[in-house]
Design an enzyme around this catalytic site. Structure first.
Site, PDB file in Angstrom:
ATOM      1  N   ASP A 259       0.864  -1.174   0.000  1.00 25.53           N
ATOM      2  CA  ASP A 259       0.000   0.000   0.000  1.00 25.53           C
ATOM      3  C   ASP A 259       0.910   1.237   0.000  1.00 25.53           C
ATOM      4  O   ASP A 259       2.124   1.149   0.180  1.00 25.53           O
ATOM      5  CB  ASP A 259      -0.983  -0.005   1.177  1.00 25.53           C
ATOM      6  CG  ASP A 259      -2.185   0.927   0.914  1.00 25.53           C
ATOM      7  OD1 ASP A 259      -2.142   1.710  -0.054  1.00 25.53           O
ATOM      8  OD2 ASP A 259      -3.157   0.879   1.681  1.00 25.53           O
TER       9      ASP A 259
HETATM   10  C1  BGC Z   1      -4.997   3.410   0.229  1.00 25.50           C
HETATM   11  C2  BGC Z   1      -5.261   2.391  -0.858  1.00 25.50           C
HETATM   12  C3  BGC Z   1      -5.145   3.032  -2.210  1.00 25.50           C
HETATM   13  C4  BGC Z   1      -3.777   3.669  -2.336  1.00 25.50           C
HETATM   14  C5  BGC Z   1      -3.510   4.298  -3.684  1.00 25.50           C
HETATM   15  C6  BGC Z   1      -3.735   4.188  -0.019  1.00 25.50           C
HETATM   16  O1  BGC Z   1      -3.635   5.252   0.855  1.00 25.50           O
HETATM   17  O2  BGC Z   1      -4.933   2.740   1.469  1.00 25.50           O
HETATM   18  O3  BGC Z   1      -6.531   1.826  -0.688  1.00 25.50           O
HETATM   19  O4  BGC Z   1      -5.374   2.089  -3.218  1.00 25.50           O
HETATM   20  O5  BGC Z   1      -3.651   4.663  -1.341  1.00 25.50           O
HETATM   21  O6  BGC Z   1      -4.260   5.429  -3.884  1.00 25.50           O
END
Ligand code: BGC
Length: 746
Positions: free
Chosen positions: A266
């Site tokens: 993530d």
């Molecule tokens: C979130 C994810 C997301 C990623 C990319 C993160 O902060 O937890 O769910 O896909 O950002 O935007």
């Protein structure tokens, strides 16, 4: 398509750093600026050297065909082997046409419809040039204080699994390489929804049986449906950050779940293991993440800056890098990028194929199916003919109902309640509109949300003259036969990093509700929220004759709401996550264990597992939802009382429409495993059917029960059933009491 051999040759030909850079993902915006200074400024903030940026394997967060074609061209020219980039984006509940938020989609109890909607999103994303959607989110949730429950499919592993698999199939189709299809990414592996106290990014403590049997099921279903990617989660599992948890990633994900696609961290999660206090520094974090099997480092320089040195020092094996890069190359190959690096990206098609009337119609249908009628004293549907209706509240004419996670959508495309109502009501109906109060009010501090100012410009005059607007609302309420009170959470109050401790209506809206209900006793509440709110005060207010939960309903929210208010459509949703009776009850969910002192039957006694000041049950339980009709479910019958390992028994009940109009019942089958070698839930959803019946019509609903349905996961991840007594319940919500017993025999 390239053969596996050709891909292998390509890999062999790449330098170590070139391979490592395939494992780097940064933001598309870094590449859009032509000014080198601006570019360096941005990149430096993330500590990623320009040379690695030039060879990076993927980007996130850019979503239009023109920019993506431009970036792909420039990057491929720089990449030594002209390897195309992967473009990824959070297409969470729609690309340009925004469908209801995922929790609302779960409320439809209609995975097939969710699949269709995801397929439309894939088609819209495809023409914008995207290759991967960071969706679906399979995190099981039990705590509505966590703002991300809106992105989840609720508290039930079975429903969430069906939804998750449906969405994966919708995005990918039979073959993600086909035109109009993109790769799905199941996230956040694992257990992110278990954040203690509902505080985002917080510690997660889950026993292994609970992890396997409840929390991992929906990810597993998404992976079994063929998801090409998985994303790690920010939290700890067994006191180790998931992103560097080798047991979780190598043993559970790769071995037990047979996942062989691409695993991405993530956003910043590899580097965050330093803050977790489990990595010494970024280099150590990179070593641990690679060892755990993370293929792509999202938005940090940990891999790019350290992996080569770690290989030289013998601290990680180049073989692990080769394996990761092969997985990335295979995904590019599957998507057909080596043949056509631009794939569907086409600005003309983007203009033509996004937000079409058909796509809008589908969004409207899903929204109608997602609305949950929580209370109705017969006021809904609103009758036809002459009447005075006052639409009051911050949502009565407000486009901001697509959620904070609809990042590729535009509020401007949204149909408001006012626009839809003015079209829908017959002549003779007099409609008036007044905000009364803003959704949140400038006096309520909402840290870190700059977008708010733009979204709330519609309330400029309300903010300037609060008394005038409150008075106008009260006056309108006294004038009207019926008030439709359009209230709820601000769209920025749910989504990532929006945890709340007080999940009731915003303060000024409470005041509005109280003033309006003083002068009008025919109030219909249309409730917007990204989570189950605590709404006992609304439910118990005698002037509130009906409550319609509409979540964050998406682009066609206004039309769908008006269709349901007027009875053109039925409210089709059922509660996918318990609405707590009070905040202190959280976590409250239907599929809990019995405990050694179950309160049922002992409500008047002490020393049982219950609250002294509140019931154990939530206000609105999982599976509950009213319709404009009424249904009766007969005594349930089983075709036998003994189930053998390869056999089936049928659980059946008759469902009758005892109302005066056609309606859809969601008939639910729950099973309880009465005695197990580990504690088993008091009941678990195992099947459901949406059945539409004419007034007076009766249908027999049959569910086949077999041994695999009775299996559960133990703490090692074994999936098996145990002989003994079971109970089957057929009803219209998880509160169903009557059951029939059978035995599994071996
Ligand atoms: C979130 C994810 C997301 C990623 C990319 C993160 O902060 O937890 O769910 O896909 O950002 O935007």
């Amino acid at each position: 398509m390239m053969t596996e051999e050709k891909l292998g040759k390509l890999l062999e030909d790449m330098s170590l750093q070139e391979k490592i850079d395939q494992m780097l993902q940064t933001a598309g915006s870094f590449y859009l600026s032509v000014s080198r200074e601006a570019l360096l400024g941005n990149i430096t903030a993330f500590g990623i050297p320009q040379a690695d940026m030039d060879e990076a394997g993927s980007i996130l967060g850019t979503d239009d065909a023109k920019s993506l074609i431009d970036i792909q061209k420039r990057q491929m020219a720089k990449q030594p082997h002209h390897i195309p980039m992967l473009f990824m984006m959070d297409v969470i509940h729609g690309m340009r046409t925004i469908f209801p938020m995922p929790l609302a989609q779960a409320a439809t109890f209609d995975p097939e419809l969710a699949e269709k909607c995801a397929s439309v999103s894939a088609g819209e994303a495809y023409v914008s040039g995207l290759h991967v959607a960071f969706s679906p989110m399979a995190d099981l949730v039990r705590d509505p204080r966590w703002g991300r429950v809106m992105e989840s499919f609720g508290e039930d592993p079975y429903l969430a699994s069906l939804m998750c698999a449906g969405v994966v199939r919708g995005f990918q189709g039979e073959d993600m390489g086909e035109s109009g299809k993109i790769c799905a990414c199941v996230k956040h592996f694992a257990g992110y929804g278990g954040a203690e106290g509902g505080r985002d990014y917080n510690t997660v403590q889950l026993s292994h049986p609970t992890l396997f049997d409840f929390y991992l099921r929906a990810y597993r279903a998404g992976i079994a449906a063929g998801a090409g990617m998985v994303m790690t989660s920010f939290n700890t599992i067994d006191d180790k950050p998931a992103t560097t948890n080798e047991w979780l990633m190598r043993h559970v994900l790769r071995e037990q779940m047979s996942f062989n696609g691409v695993l991405i961290s993530d956003f910043g999660a590899i580097k965050e293991t330093v803050a977790h206090g489990t990595s010494e520094d970024e280099k150590d974090a990179a070593r641990q993440a690679l060892t755990a099997g993370v293929d792509i480092d999202m938005m940090t320089g940990c891999y790019a800056a350290n992996l080569a040195e770690l290989v030289k020092e013998g601290k990680v094996s180049e073989k692990l890098i080769d394996e990761a890069v092969m997985r990335i190359l295979r995904l590019k190959n599957k998507l057909g990028l080596f043949e056509n690096p631009f794939r569907g990206a086409d600005p003309e098609k983007e203009a033509k194929l996004q937000l079409t009337p058909e796509n809008r119609a589908l969004a409207e249908k899903q929204a109608e199916e997602s609305f949950v009628l929580l209370k109705n004293n017969g006021i809904l549907p609103l009758g036809a003919g002459p009447q005075k209706i006052a639409f009051i509240g911050p949502y009565c004419d407000n486009r901001n109902m697509i959620s904070s996670w609809a990042v590729t959508g535009r509020a401007d495309d949204t149909v408001t309640i006012r626009e839809a109502a003015e079209k829908a009501f017959e002549k003779g109906a007099e409609l008036r509109f007044e905000y009364g109060v803003p959704t949140l009010g400038k006096d309520q501090n909402y840290k870190g949300f700059e977008e708010r100012n733009e979204a709330d410009r519609i309330f400029a005059d309300v903010e300037k003259n609060p008394q005038k607007h409150m008075d106008a609302a009260v006056k309108l309420a006294s004038w009207a036969d019926t008030v439709v009170l359009c209230i709820g959470e601000h769209y920025l109050q749910s989504g990532e990093a929006t945890s709340r401790t007080d999940i009731t209506l915003p303060k000024r809206q409470k005041e509005l509700l109280s003033r309006v209900t003083e002068v009008n006793k025919n109030v219909v509440v249309v409730l917007f929220s990204g989570r189950p709110l605590v709404i006992r005060d609304i439910a118990e207010n005698p002037a509130v004759q009906a409550i319609l939960e509409v979540w964050m309903p998406g682009t066609e929210g206004g039309s769908a709401i008006v269709n349901v208010l007027t009875g053109k459509a039925e409210p089709g949703g059922r509660v996918p996550m318990s609405f707590p009776y009070c905040i202190g009850q959280i976590p409250v969910y239907y599929n809990h264990f019995s405990t050694g002192r179950p309160a049922e039957g002992h409500e008047e006694e002490r020393f049982f597992s219950e609250y002294r000041d509140a019931p154990n049950d939530p206000l609105y339980e999982f599976g509950f939802g009213l319709t404009y009709s009424d249904f009766e479910v007969s005594e349930e019958k089983l075709s036998g009382t003994e189930l053998t390992e390869n056999g089936t028994i049928t659980a059946l009940a008759k469902v009758r429409n005892i109302g005066s109009r056609e309606g859809t019942a969601v008939v639910q089958l729950y099973i309880q495993d009465v005695v197990g070698s580990q504690a088993r839930p008091v009941k678990e959803l195992k099947g459901f059917r949406r059945v539409t019946l004419a007034p007076g019509e009766e249908k027999e609903i049959c569910f086949a029960v077999d041994e695999p349905m009775l299996r559960f996961y133990d703490g090692e991840g074994n999936f098996r059933s145990e002989a003994g007594e079971f109970r089957a319940f057929i009803g219209l919500s998880s509160r169903v009491k009557k059951s029939a017993a059978f035995r599994l025999i071996r």
